[in-house]
Scaffold this motif. Structure first.
Motif, PDB file in Angstrom:
ATOM      1  N   THR A 166      -3.617   0.592  -3.263  1.00  0.00           N
ATOM      2  CA  THR A 166      -3.045  -0.726  -2.998  1.00  0.00           C
ATOM      3  C   THR A 166      -2.374  -1.267  -4.257  1.00  0.00           C
ATOM      4  N   VAL A 171      -1.648   8.228  -2.160  1.00  0.00           N
ATOM      5  CA  VAL A 171      -1.638   7.660  -0.817  1.00  0.00           C
ATOM      6  C   VAL A 171      -2.936   6.886  -0.596  1.00  0.00           C
ATOM      7  N   GLY A 172      -2.812   5.680  -0.075  1.00  0.00           N
ATOM      8  CA  GLY A 172      -3.964   4.808   0.170  1.00  0.00           C
ATOM      9  C   GLY A 172      -4.191   3.779  -0.924  1.00  0.00           C
ATOM     10  N   LYS A 179       2.659  -5.437   2.994  1.00  0.00           N
ATOM     11  CA  LYS A 179       1.632  -5.876   3.933  1.00  0.00           C
ATOM     12  C   LYS A 179       1.806  -7.305   4.433  1.00  0.00           C
ATOM     13  N   TYR A 233       6.190   6.439  -0.499  1.00  0.00           N
ATOM     14  CA  TYR A 233       6.541   5.375   0.434  1.00  0.00           C
ATOM     15  C   TYR A 233       5.516   4.265   0.300  1.00  0.00           C
ATOM     16  N   VAL A 234       6.018   3.056   0.041  1.00  0.00           N
ATOM     17  CA  VAL A 234       5.155   1.890  -0.150  1.00  0.00           C
ATOM     18  C   VAL A 234       5.471   0.882   0.949  1.00  0.00           C
ATOM     19  N   GLU A 235       4.440   0.497   1.713  1.00  0.00           N
ATOM     20  CA  GLU A 235       4.614  -0.475   2.798  1.00  0.00           C
ATOM     21  C   GLU A 235       4.162  -1.854   2.343  1.00  0.00           C
ATOM     22  N   GLU A 266       0.852  -1.188   0.000  1.00  0.00           N
ATOM     23  CA  GLU A 266       0.000   0.000   0.000  1.00  0.00           C
ATOM     24  C   GLU A 266       0.889   1.240   0.000  1.00  0.00           C
ATOM     25  N   ILE A 267       0.489   2.246  -0.761  1.00  0.00           N
ATOM     26  CA  ILE A 267       1.185   3.532  -0.733  1.00  0.00           C
ATOM     27  C   ILE A 267       0.723   4.245   0.535  1.00  0.00           C
ATOM     28  N   VAL A 268       1.679   4.529   1.446  1.00  0.00           N
ATOM     29  CA  VAL A 268       1.313   5.071   2.753  1.00  0.00           C
ATOM     30  C   VAL A 268       1.658   6.538   2.938  1.00  0.00           C
ATOM     31  N   ASP A 269       2.537   7.090   2.096  1.00  0.00           N
ATOM     32  CA  ASP A 269       2.943   8.483   2.300  1.00  0.00           C
ATOM     33  C   ASP A 269       3.692   8.986   1.063  1.00  0.00           C
ATOM     34  N   ILE A 290       9.403  -0.817   4.067  1.00  0.00           N
ATOM     35  CA  ILE A 290       8.940   0.380   3.353  1.00  0.00           C
ATOM     36  C   ILE A 290       9.965   0.736   2.289  1.00  0.00           C
TER      37      ILE A 290
END
Length: 157
Positions: A145, A142-143, A79, A75-77, A64-67, A128
């Motif tokens: 997936t 952001v947000g 999961k 920034y991609v986290e 998920e793109i978080v920031d 990340i």
């Protein structure tokens, strides 16, 4: 008189918070047939020799793109943990000479030619990655997936 120089631009990436950098997982060296770039997503293929494998096509991703980073990258986290045979992220640090002028110092000028082995990082939950927009298919926000990969790029889904 003038000079015209056109430099091909490539996606860029950085392992911002990645378990492999801290010794929590194996890093792989991959043999590949075509040029590649940092942030490309591939998988571990057949064994070639000690610490060298063939590159294979990635088959899974859960992120998920978080920031948004200060430089405009994303920034991609990750999961969940994904096996190396299904997914790895490429990152070879660019070696940029200090004496180059500003146009030649951009990290986006650099790619990984087929003659150079790729450094491949396992995908672990909580990792990340900082990725430029060129690493995605679609428009990153952001947000958003990412659940699949196409042509080594992160598919916004």
């Amino acid at each position: 008189m003038a000079i015209k120089v056109n430099i091909t631009q490539y996606p860029v990436a950085f392992p911002s918070k990645v378990a492999c950098r801290e010794g929590a997982a194996h890093m792989y060296s991959l043999k590949h047939e075509t040029e590649s770039w940092n942030g490309a997503v591939v998988a571990k293929g057949d064994y070639v020799s000690l610490d060298l494998y063939e590159e294979a096509e990635a088959t899974e991703m859960d992120a998920e793109i978080v920031d948004v980073a200060a430089n405009g990258n994303f920034y991609v986290e990750i999961k969940k943990d994904i096996p190396a045979t299904k997914c790895l992220v490429i990152y070879n640090p660019a070696m940029i000479e200090e004496e180059y002028n500003k146009n030649f110092q951009k990290e986006s000028n650099y790619y990984i030619p087929a003659e150079v082995e790729e450094r491949a990082y396992p995908v672990r939950e909580g990792d990340i990655w900082e990725l430029s927009k060129d690493n995605f298919t679609g428009v990153p926000t952001v947000g958003a997936t990412i659940t699949s990969i196409a042509g080594k790029k992160w598919v916004i889904g």
